[in-house]
Scaffold this active site. Structure first.
Site, PDB file in Angstrom:
ATOM      1  N   HIS A 126       0.821  -1.226   0.000  1.00 32.34           N
ATOM      2  CA  HIS A 126       0.000   0.000   0.000  1.00 32.34           C
ATOM      3  C   HIS A 126       0.855   1.276   0.000  1.00 32.34           C
ATOM      4  O   HIS A 126       0.324   2.372  -0.207  1.00 32.34           O
ATOM      5  CB  HIS A 126      -0.928   0.041   1.211  1.00 32.34           C
ATOM      6  CG  HIS A 126      -1.995  -1.016   1.194  1.00 32.34           C
ATOM      7  ND1 HIS A 126      -2.857  -1.189   0.127  1.00 32.34           N
ATOM      8  CD2 HIS A 126      -2.328  -1.969   2.105  1.00 32.34           C
ATOM      9  CE1 HIS A 126      -3.676  -2.194   0.384  1.00 32.34           C
ATOM     10  NE2 HIS A 126      -3.380  -2.696   1.573  1.00 32.34           N
ATOM     11  N   ASP A 163      -2.717 -10.593  -2.476  1.00 34.00           N
ATOM     12  CA  ASP A 163      -3.304 -10.070  -1.233  1.00 34.00           C
ATOM     13  C   ASP A 163      -4.768  -9.688  -1.507  1.00 34.00           C
ATOM     14  O   ASP A 163      -5.128  -9.331  -2.630  1.00 34.00           O
ATOM     15  CB  ASP A 163      -2.525  -8.826  -0.794  1.00 34.00           C
ATOM     16  CG  ASP A 163      -2.898  -8.353   0.598  1.00 34.00           C
ATOM     17  OD1 ASP A 163      -2.147  -8.671   1.550  1.00 34.00           O
ATOM     18  OD2 ASP A 163      -3.922  -7.649   0.746  1.00 34.00           O
ATOM     19  N   HIS A 165      -6.319  -7.167  -0.576  1.00 31.86           N
ATOM     20  CA  HIS A 165      -6.450  -5.727  -0.810  1.00 31.86           C
ATOM     21  C   HIS A 165      -5.652  -5.335  -2.046  1.00 31.86           C
ATOM     22  O   HIS A 165      -4.557  -5.868  -2.283  1.00 31.86           O
ATOM     23  CB  HIS A 165      -5.932  -4.941   0.404  1.00 31.86           C
ATOM     24  CG  HIS A 165      -6.611  -5.305   1.685  1.00 31.86           C
ATOM     25  ND1 HIS A 165      -6.078  -6.224   2.579  1.00 31.86           N
ATOM     26  CD2 HIS A 165      -7.793  -4.899   2.204  1.00 31.86           C
ATOM     27  CE1 HIS A 165      -6.906  -6.350   3.611  1.00 31.86           C
ATOM     28  NE2 HIS A 165      -7.946  -5.564   3.412  1.00 31.86           N
ATOM     29  N   ASP A 244      -4.598 -12.805   3.188  1.00 32.06           N
ATOM     30  CA  ASP A 244      -5.848 -12.359   3.803  1.00 32.06           C
ATOM     31  C   ASP A 244      -7.072 -12.599   2.920  1.00 32.06           C
ATOM     32  O   ASP A 244      -8.189 -12.219   3.302  1.00 32.06           O
ATOM     33  CB  ASP A 244      -5.757 -10.882   4.230  1.00 32.06           C
ATOM     34  CG  ASP A 244      -5.032 -10.008   3.235  1.00 32.06           C
ATOM     35  OD1 ASP A 244      -4.747 -10.480   2.111  1.00 32.06           O
ATOM     36  OD2 ASP A 244      -4.759  -8.840   3.569  1.00 32.06           O
TER      37      ASP A 244
HETATM   38 ZN    ZN Z   1      -4.191  -7.161   2.631  1.00 30.91          ZN
END
Ligand code: ZN
Length: 308
Positions: A126, A163, A165, A244
């Site tokens: 991120h 991931d 996200h 995740d």
């Molecule tokens: Zn994540």
């Protein structure tokens, strides 16, 4: 050739408070599971160096690096955003997390190892060129990929991000760079709510709806990732390995299981064998169910250790 397992003691000291899901116990869960699975003894263990200023500056603005250094607290926690905090050990952990991917790159480029898993925190995908967010300070995988391009004569790399996200930071750093292909899957809508409209032609972003399981993931990989990877012919593969999307994860709503992570690892190893002399580097991103994280990483690392 061996698989490297790269970590650093500072990864266990970065601590954002007792209730934060991105916690030091994540690395203990991974380490314990690798021992229990009988894999640990077959890995070649390395301690990560700290990434240098020059190495970080390939993907982060000098001003941003100076800000992160200045925000490092003498005591307590300093929040950079509502989810992302620094404790006194966080700066060292972040430098060594990026340094782990640098070392992995050097080991593979020199032919000392064929694959590597970087068990480090904080995660990185991120982190943008000039912004910390989503538990991330420096973009570890981006720092490693930029190092391969700058130092080792590598002309093309791929970054694979599974991931749950979207890896907004990696996309922001490399969008429009024809040397880098990024392929990803992520739950959408979900934090950070980006990715549906790719920022460049070198981005293969595949959003998955809440509730999607391994079948939808495998379809996305087969239909979208693999043809793009084959066309790009990467000379090293980098995995932003977040776990995740597992069905037991408390932060999201996809339904991957361990065998999905083993499957995608085998598919990527086949790409690496075809184009990259087998060279594949995986760095930990998310994964917040400690049990599912340990089990998933063990299956992922087990596959990385297999000669293809
Ligand atoms: Zn994540």
């Amino acid at each position: 050739m061996p698989t490297a397992y790269i970590t650093h003691p500072s990864s266990l000291l970065h601590d954002m408070g007792p209730y934060h899901p991105e916690c030091p116990d994540r690395l203990r869960a991974i380490g314990d599971r690798l021992i229990a699975a009988g894999l640990d003894g077959y890995l070649r263990h390395y301690q990560a160096p700290a990434a240098t200023h020059e190495q970080l500056a390939r993907v982060h603005d000098l001003e941003y690096i100076a800000t992160i250094e200045a925000e490092s607290p003498e005591s307590g926690l300093n929040y950079l955003d509502p989810d992302t905090a620094m404790c006194p050990d966080s700066l060292s952990a972040a430098r060594h997390a990026a340094g782990a991917v640098i070392l992995a790159t050097d080991l593979l480029a020199k032919g000392e190892c064929r694959s590597a898993f970087c068990a480090v925190r904080p995660p990185g995908h991120h982190a943008e060129r000039r912004r910390a967010m989503g538990f991330c300070l420096f973009n570890n995988v981006a720092v490693g990929a930029a190092h391969a391009l700058a130092v080792h004569g590598i002309e093309r790399v791929a970054i694979i991000d599974f991931d749950v996200h979207h890896g907004n930071g990696t996309e922001e750093i490399f969008a429009g760079d024809p040397r880098v292909l990024m392929v990803s899957t992520f739950q959408h809508p979900l934090y950070p709510y980006s990715g549906v409209d790719p920022l460049g032609p070198n981005m293969v972003n595949i959003p998955l709806a809440a509730g999607s399981g391994g079948d939808a993931f495998r379809d996305a990989v087969t239909e979208h990732w693999l043809p793009a990877l084959d066309a790009h012919r990467p000379q090293i593969l980098y995995i932003s390995a977040g776990f995740d999307a597992h069905r037991e994860d408390p932060l999201a709503n996809l339904k991957f299981v361990e065998s999905d992570y083993a499957w995608v690892t085998r598919e990527l190893i086949a790409v690496a064998a075809k184009h990259a002399k087998g060279r594949i580097i995986s760095a930990l991103e998310g994964g917040y169910s400690l049990s599912a994280l340990g089990r998933s990483v063990a299956e992922h690392v087990r596959e990385l250790m297999v000669e293809s």
